[in-house]
Design a protein around this motif. Structure first.
Motif, mmCIF file in Angstrom:
data_model
loop_
_atom_site.group_PDB
_atom_site.id
_atom_site.type_symbol
_atom_site.label_atom_id
_atom_site.label_comp_id
_atom_site.label_asym_id
_atom_site.label_seq_id
_atom_site.Cartn_x
_atom_site.Cartn_y
_atom_site.Cartn_z
ATOM 1 N N THR A 131 0.928 -1.274 -0.063
ATOM 2 C CA THR A 131 -0.097 0.009 0.332
ATOM 3 C C THR A 131 0.754 1.205 0.018
ATOM 4 O O THR A 131 0.437 2.215 -0.676
ATOM 5 N N LEU A 132 1.909 1.211 0.716
ATOM 6 C CA LEU A 132 2.587 2.467 0.674
ATOM 7 C C LEU A 132 3.527 2.505 -0.569
ATOM 8 O O LEU A 132 3.663 3.767 -0.935
ATOM 9 N N LEU A 154 -5.299 11.704 -0.738
ATOM 10 C CA LEU A 154 -6.085 11.260 -1.990
ATOM 11 C C LEU A 154 -5.145 10.036 -2.446
ATOM 12 O O LEU A 154 -5.710 9.355 -3.172
ATOM 13 N N ALA A 155 -3.805 10.168 -2.484
ATOM 14 C CA ALA A 155 -3.000 9.111 -2.821
ATOM 15 C C ALA A 155 -3.334 7.869 -2.022
ATOM 16 O O ALA A 155 -3.332 6.620 -2.772
ATOM 17 N N PHE A 156 -3.603 7.928 -0.938
ATOM 18 C CA PHE A 156 -4.148 6.683 -0.056
ATOM 19 C C PHE A 156 -5.552 6.244 -0.650
ATOM 20 O O PHE A 156 -5.745 5.079 -0.617
ATOM 21 N N LEU A 164 -3.571 3.214 8.321
ATOM 22 C CA LEU A 164 -3.699 4.028 7.076
ATOM 23 C C LEU A 164 -3.613 5.568 7.590
ATOM 24 O O LEU A 164 -2.952 6.297 6.916
ATOM 25 N N THR A 165 -4.338 5.771 8.684
ATOM 26 C CA THR A 165 -4.375 7.236 9.085
ATOM 27 C C THR A 165 -2.982 7.690 9.752
ATOM 28 O O THR A 165 -2.570 8.727 9.413
ATOM 29 N N VAL A 166 -2.396 6.782 10.305
ATOM 30 C CA VAL A 166 -1.062 6.918 10.935
ATOM 31 C C VAL A 166 -0.162 7.202 9.822
ATOM 32 O O VAL A 166 0.839 8.183 9.613
ATOM 33 N N LEU A 226 3.388 10.630 6.447
ATOM 34 C CA LEU A 226 3.840 11.177 4.879
ATOM 35 C C LEU A 226 3.414 12.857 5.080
ATOM 36 O O LEU A 226 4.287 13.688 4.261
ATOM 37 N N ASP A 227 2.476 13.318 5.625
ATOM 38 C CA ASP A 227 1.864 14.687 5.574
ATOM 39 C C ASP A 227 2.803 15.463 6.534
ATOM 40 O O ASP A 227 3.292 16.505 6.041
ATOM 41 N N GLY A 228 3.614 14.670 7.511
ATOM 42 C CA GLY A 228 4.458 15.322 8.395
ATOM 43 C C GLY A 228 6.016 15.771 7.346
ATOM 44 O O GLY A 228 6.503 16.744 7.659
#
Length: 264
Positions: A67-68, A193-195, A233-235, A240-242
């Protein structure tokens, strides 16, 4: 007394922790009811699922890696093409006039319906999921970059030309810095959105990935495992956002910090 209790820049972490504790406590006691537990699971059950995934069976790593990989590939490809196309169209008035209705139509299309087509084109491997996620990332990056280029002040451009700036210098010193805030704003949204694209693609057809595990759990009404998958998935999305936020700080060093903004 009230000023010390209200959230501020010194105690906001404490407030964040208190909110998390409140949510978990409410969830724990509410889940004592079988009706609530059936739909929302239990904190203990979710923790057990996470333990089995990461420590017990330790079978999550392969699926999480898939997934990553899909997410990062889609994020990078969609960002590169979105930035490049948005920059080109923002600088070319003729091309933007000709292509604008087609791009608007493509953006308005519910792109989830493309998943079966991508599955036929690329098979059930990672590339069909990457292709779907790229379509989600591309448009949000493209429109933000395009808008950022179009919002550049004409006065600023005129002043730069008066000082002798050529097209390359305008691009490097005026257009790109002006568009950077728009770019990073889009990147923060693009991570999620990518996730979404990767997981939806796994839902519709795959044999691996966190989305696949969640789909299997849904088939057996194992809501604890479903919630555990959502948590994982949230973590990952937050991490990634960090990373995007860290890169943003390195690029946008000219922007004032939040504390300086408040002082102003």
């Amino acid at each position: 007394m009230w000023k010390t209790i209200k959230p501020n820049q010194h105690n906001y972490r404490i407030w964040q922790i208190l909110i998390l504790v409140f949510v978990l406590t409410t969830w724990y006691f509410a889940s004592q009811s079988d009706n609530v537990a059936f739909f929302f699971g239990t904190p203990v059950g979710v923790a057990e699922s996470l333990w089995d995934w990461f420590v017990g069976d330790a079978n999550i790593y392969k699926h999480l890696g898939v997934t990553l990989t899909e997410t990062i590939l889609a994020f990078v490809i969609g960002t590169v093409f979105g930035m490049g196309f948005g920059l080109w169209l923002g600088l070319s008035k003729t091309a933007s006039m000709v292509l604008d209705p087609y791009l608007t139509a493509l953006n308005s299309m519910p792109r989830v319906i493309l998943a079966p087509i991508f599955a036929m084109w690329f098979g059930l491997g990672i590339w069909s999921k990457v292709a779907l996620a790229v379509t989600l990332v591309f448009f949000i990056v493209f429109f933000n970059v395009y808008q950022g280029i179009r919002e550049v002040s004409p006065t600023l451009l005129d002043n730069a030309r008066m000082l002798g700036a050529n097209k390359k210098q305008l691009l490097r010193h005026v257009y790109l810095p002006s568009a950077m805030s728009w770019v990073f704003s889009s990147l923060h949204a693009s991570v999620g959105l990518a996730f979404v694209g990767a997981v939806v693609g796994e839902y519709l057809g795959s044999a691996s990935g966190v989305g696949y595990l969640i789909l299997q759990a849904e088939g057996t009404f194992d809501v604890n495992t479903v919630v555990a998958g959502i948590f994982v998935l949230t973590v990952c999305a937050l991490l990634l956002d960090g990373i995007v936020s860290f890169i943003e700080k390195q690029f946008l060093t000219w922007q004032p910090s939040s504390g300086e903004t408040e002082k102003l």
